[in-house]
Design a protein around this motif. Structure first.
Motif, PDB file in Angstrom:
ATOM      1  N   THR A 109      91.954  56.038 -18.811  1.00 54.68           N
ATOM      2  CA  THR A 109      90.968  56.512 -19.783  1.00 54.68           C
ATOM      3  C   THR A 109      89.558  56.330 -19.229  1.00 54.68           C
ATOM      4  O   THR A 109      88.736  57.246 -19.269  1.00 54.68           O
ATOM      5  N   VAL A 128      88.760  58.915 -16.433  1.00 57.18           N
ATOM      6  CA  VAL A 128      88.442  60.268 -16.910  1.00 57.18           C
ATOM      7  C   VAL A 128      87.054  60.288 -17.557  1.00 57.18           C
ATOM      8  O   VAL A 128      86.228  61.168 -17.284  1.00 57.18           O
ATOM      9  N   LEU A 129      86.778  59.294 -18.415  1.00 56.15           N
ATOM     10  CA  LEU A 129      85.475  59.242 -19.080  1.00 56.15           C
ATOM     11  C   LEU A 129      84.355  59.109 -18.047  1.00 56.15           C
ATOM     12  O   LEU A 129      83.315  59.754 -18.160  1.00 56.15           O
ATOM     13  N   ILE A 157      89.784  65.333 -22.554  1.00 58.89           N
ATOM     14  CA  ILE A 157      91.052  65.037 -21.861  1.00 58.89           C
ATOM     15  C   ILE A 157      91.516  63.641 -22.246  1.00 58.89           C
ATOM     16  O   ILE A 157      92.673  63.422 -22.595  1.00 58.89           O
ATOM     17  N   ALA A 158      90.569  62.672 -22.171  1.00 62.53           N
ATOM     18  CA  ALA A 158      90.931  61.289 -22.476  1.00 62.53           C
ATOM     19  C   ALA A 158      91.404  61.183 -23.925  1.00 62.53           C
ATOM     20  O   ALA A 158      92.413  60.540 -24.220  1.00 62.53           O
ATOM     21  N   LYS A 180     105.220  59.074 -27.974  1.00 62.68           N
ATOM     22  CA  LYS A 180     105.987  57.840 -28.105  1.00 62.68           C
ATOM     23  C   LYS A 180     106.627  57.713 -29.487  1.00 62.68           C
ATOM     24  O   LYS A 180     107.655  57.087 -29.655  1.00 62.68           O
ATOM     25  N   PRO A 196     102.025  50.586 -20.999  1.00 61.71           N
ATOM     26  CA  PRO A 196     101.366  50.125 -19.772  1.00 61.71           C
ATOM     27  C   PRO A 196      99.855  49.989 -20.003  1.00 61.71           C
ATOM     28  O   PRO A 196      99.077  50.867 -19.634  1.00 61.71           O
ATOM     29  N   ILE A 206     101.676  61.195 -17.534  1.00 64.39           N
ATOM     30  CA  ILE A 206     101.486  60.170 -16.502  1.00 64.39           C
ATOM     31  C   ILE A 206     101.648  58.775 -17.114  1.00 64.39           C
ATOM     32  O   ILE A 206     102.334  57.914 -16.564  1.00 64.39           O
ATOM     33  N   LEU A 207     101.038  58.578 -18.288  1.00 66.00           N
ATOM     34  CA  LEU A 207     101.166  57.270 -18.943  1.00 66.00           C
ATOM     35  C   LEU A 207     102.630  56.972 -19.249  1.00 66.00           C
ATOM     36  O   LEU A 207     103.097  55.851 -19.095  1.00 66.00           O
ATOM     37  N   MET A 209      97.855  63.885 -18.679  1.00 66.56           N
ATOM     38  CA  MET A 209      97.559  62.461 -18.795  1.00 66.56           C
ATOM     39  C   MET A 209      98.631  61.705 -19.589  1.00 66.56           C
ATOM     40  O   MET A 209      99.104  60.650 -19.164  1.00 66.56           O
ATOM     41  N   PHE A 228     110.092  52.432 -29.351  1.00 66.30           N
ATOM     42  CA  PHE A 228     108.724  52.724 -28.969  1.00 66.30           C
ATOM     43  C   PHE A 228     108.504  52.403 -27.503  1.00 66.30           C
ATOM     44  O   PHE A 228     107.761  53.083 -26.817  1.00 66.30           O
ATOM     45  N   LEU A 285      95.286  60.184 -24.892  1.00 67.67           N
ATOM     46  CA  LEU A 285      95.680  59.006 -25.675  1.00 67.67           C
ATOM     47  C   LEU A 285      96.416  59.414 -26.945  1.00 67.67           C
ATOM     48  O   LEU A 285      97.473  58.869 -27.273  1.00 67.67           O
ATOM     49  N   LEU A 286      95.854  60.410 -27.654  1.00 72.32           N
ATOM     50  CA  LEU A 286      96.505  60.877 -28.891  1.00 72.32           C
ATOM     51  C   LEU A 286      97.915  61.376 -28.573  1.00 72.32           C
ATOM     52  O   LEU A 286      98.884  61.023 -29.254  1.00 72.32           O
ATOM     53  N   TYR A 301      99.795  60.645 -26.042  1.00 76.57           N
ATOM     54  CA  TYR A 301     100.675  59.559 -25.610  1.00 76.57           C
ATOM     55  C   TYR A 301     101.282  58.850 -26.815  1.00 76.57           C
ATOM     56  O   TYR A 301     102.494  58.638 -26.889  1.00 76.57           O
ATOM     57  N   VAL A 302     100.429  58.486 -27.787  1.00 72.53           N
ATOM     58  CA  VAL A 302     100.928  57.772 -28.969  1.00 72.53           C
ATOM     59  C   VAL A 302     101.905  58.657 -29.732  1.00 72.53           C
ATOM     60  O   VAL A 302     102.995  58.219 -30.117  1.00 72.53           O
ATOM     61  N   LEU A 303     101.539  59.926 -29.933  1.00 80.33           N
ATOM     62  CA  LEU A 303     102.403  60.805 -30.723  1.00 80.33           C
ATOM     63  C   LEU A 303     103.729  61.065 -30.023  1.00 80.33           C
ATOM     64  O   LEU A 303     104.786  61.084 -30.656  1.00 80.33           O
TER      65      LEU A 303
END
Lengths: 501, 153
Positions: B83, B86-87, A416-417, A428, B75, A219-220, A216, B71, A421-422, A424-426
């Protein structure tokens, strides 16, 4: 000869119809994800892991291993043809390989990569078969103190070799280890950090972590700047290298194989390091240094061989010590455990058919890869036309289904979500996801052996320093850490990785 | 490499401090035990503290001499939609069944791409749902009902 008997046993296992079939499926899938940018072997293995739970253990492992080394092959194809390395280790192949393609010599470049990979794969499989049993015998004498130090050593070395900030990599390991403590405590059964949720008692599933961080989040990252992929590839002709080419690639392939076999054993990005080192070596000793970067065939032969040899020998720590050297290996640890086998020195004696079958299958897989890659090169090139708009929904959907089917637990899917997200931020912020996954898988091992060692020593922490093997491993871990932090060595390391970037 | 104040460093360090700190606080609620018999809280306490210290070091370094990382853009649409997708799958697969849950998840995910045409979205949704049903339910005999109890039939 014991070795020959063992290899015969391995071949008889690996040549069973279903094993050859799934070996083929594995290398096919591996090549596909190696070719396709935006999806790597880690996410693929994580997605397919749940499916393999119904297989025989050896069949499952043969297929998963096939995906791993198949991806190393596939990555070089796109690196050469469109200057887009599908896998990090193929980045260095792109330097001279793509230059050759631009000069109309894509055929020889691809053939060289395939031949080099095959020779290296074959040699490294023999190295694996010869080196693994004695190592496993030593590992059998390891107690909890040695295991604790070994795991710590493995984790530290894995970051010393990786690129990027050492501090952040250390923090990612610690974060992984921490996340691994969620769930019931092994000794007392006390649920930890579960927020009163029964669904979390079993802990966070590593498939969720891997799919989130490598699927994930990736992909982001790719959706940040979407651009249409244009695969303008001319027809590949004249596959066979000329006599002059053949003469020039022999030595680099052999040197690459040696380097790769040795470096692959190291935890962390052993195969990436191997291909970069091989390129640097070939460039330094070549009489035609000015040709490097402008289509020198040695710059394809060496790194490709090194990379593939390393991919094979990186199974050594997994099969003898139970220590994964790569995120894919970490997932394979999970595959072993699901099938009720603890990866480690016991595998070789308790499950000889599985151990030798897996090794023999790697050689079969390498043969299949040559057959798959050279004649079918056109098909792989065409696969690049699959639009990303189809690819990423497929990854998300299959990942969700696969993860849910692990235990029919909705929390595994929610995870997974969270990790997507975690991650993705890390990512980046400049953190690498691989150390986190290794920490996550090895964390429970670290805690268990720490506590067990302290129980045996009656609470005396000096046991880690008084037992010689443990002390040596800890000393090496500290040395690796210092080496990673010291500016002088750091600079050298950076040049190895960024050379010609 | 140029080095100066780096916001990504501070952000990453902040996340580490926060998570490490949370685990430290959480561990204090458990028995710590003695070195001989470590309680369930001891190991997470130790690692949580290490993580928080490392995070702090990254923050300080980020303020003084951080890594220069851009940074880049976020998107947002894709972040939110994927998100949600998936949820939704985790939440609804049992109730709605395999086919509707897969279809909605694929639909939401496909919409995450920029520059998607409506026809593509419909085609990808139908195609992937059909493929997933064939592979996982028909092929691999995954035991998830195709249509769930929420639909009333």
């Amino acid at each position: 000869m014991e070795l020959l008997d063992n290899l015969a046993l391995g071949l008889s296992t690996a040549l069973l119809v279903q094993n050859v079939l799934y070996c083929f499926v594995g290398v096919l899938l591996g090549t596909a994800v190696g070719v396709l940018p935006g999806i790597g072997p880690t996410a693929t293995v994580a997605m397919l892991l749940p499916i393999t739970f119904n297989f025989e253990p050896v069949t499952a492992l043969i297929m998963l291993a096939g995906i791993y080394y198949g991806a190393q092959y596939g990555g070089s194809t796109t690196a050469i043809l469109i200057n887009l390395p599908g896998e990090s280790s193929a980045a260095v192949t792109a330097l001279d390989g793509h230059e050759m393609a631009r000069q109309g010599r894509a055929g020889p470049a691809l053939a060289t990569a395939a031949i080099g990979s095959f020779v290296a794969g074959t040699a490294a499989t023999v190295v694996l078969a010869v080196a693994a049993p004695p190592l496993a015998r030593i590992a059998l004498r390891f107690g909890p103190a040695e295991y604790f130090s070994l795991v710590l050593f493995g984790l530290i070395v894995s970051i010393a070799l990786a690129r990027g900030s050492t501090l952040k990599a250390l923090a990612m390991i610690a974060l992984g280890v921490l996340l691994g403590t969620v769930g019931q405590d092994i000794y007392t059964g006390t649920p930890r950090f579960v927020f009163g949720r029964r669904e979390l008692y079993g802990g966070i599933d590593f498939v969720s972590v891997a799919v989130g961080m490598f699927g994930m989040a990736e992909i982001l990252r790719n959706l940040e700047n979407e651009r249409a992929r244009t695969a303008v590839v001319g027809k590949v002709e004249n596959l066979w290298p000329t006599r002059e080419d053949r003469r020039r690639i022999v030595a680099p392939i052999l040197r690459g194989t040696g380097l790769g076999s040795a470096l692959g054993v190291l935890p962390g990005g052993g195969h990436v390091l191997a291909s970069f080192t091989s390129y640097a070596v070939e460039k330094r000793i070549s009489k035609r240094q000015q040709e490097f970067g402008h289509g020198a065939i040695e710059g394809v032969a060496g790194p490709e061989s090194a990379n593939n040899a390393a991919a094979q020998t990186s199974f050594i720590p997994l099969l003898t010590l139970g220590l994964p050297a790569h995120p894919v290996m970490a997932l394979m640890v999970g595959a072993f455990i699901v099938h009720g086998i603890t990866p480690g020195p016991n595998v070789i004696t308790d499950e000889p058919a599985l151990f030798w079958g897996l090794i023999a299958s790697m050689w079969i897989g390498n043969v299949l890869l040559v057959l798959l890659n050279l004649p079918l090169i056109g098909m792989w090139v065409r696969m690049l036309r699959i639009p990303y708009q189809v690819l990423f929904p497929m990854i998300i959907l299959f990942a969700s289904i696969g993860t849910y089917s692990l235990g029919f637990n909705a929390y595994d899917v929610y995870a997974i979500a969270f990790f997507g997200l975690l991650g993705y931020v890390l990512i980046k912020c400049g953190c690498e996801p691989a150390p986190l996954l290794l920490g996550f898988v090895l964390g429970p091992l670290l805690e268990e052996n720490l506590r067990r060692a302290l129980i045996i020593s009656r609470g005396d922490p000096s046991v880690f320093l008084t037992r010689p093997i443990s002390a040596v491993l800890l000393f090496l871990a500290v040395a690796a850490l210092i080496a990673a932090v010291l500016p002088a060595i750091r600079k050298r390391r950076e040049t190895v990785f960024t050379e010609e970037d | 490499m140029e080095r100066r104040r780096s916001l990504p460093d501070v952000l990453a360090g902040g996340i580490f401090v926060l998570i490490g700190g949370a685990f430290v606080v959480g561990s204090l609620g458990h028995r710590l035990g003695t070195p001989l018999r470590m309680g369930p809280g001891a190991f997470p306490l130790l690692v949580g503290a290490i993580l928080a210290v490392l995070g702090l070091a990254i923050v300080v370094k980020g303020l003084v001499a951080g890594e220069v990382i851009s940074f880049g853009p976020v998107p947002w649409r894709a972040v939110v939609l994927i998100t949600l997708a998936v949820l939704f799958f985790g939440f609804a697969v049992r109730g709605l069944g395999f086919v509707p849950a897969s279809a909605v998840t694929t639909l939401l995910t496909t919409l995450a791409g920029s520059r998607v045409r409506p026809l593509t979205v419909v085609a990808v949704t139908i195609g992937l749902t059909a493929a997933a049903t064939l592979i996982f339910v028909v092929g691999l005999q995954l035991r998830i009902p195709l249509w769930g109890p929420w639909l009333g039939f």
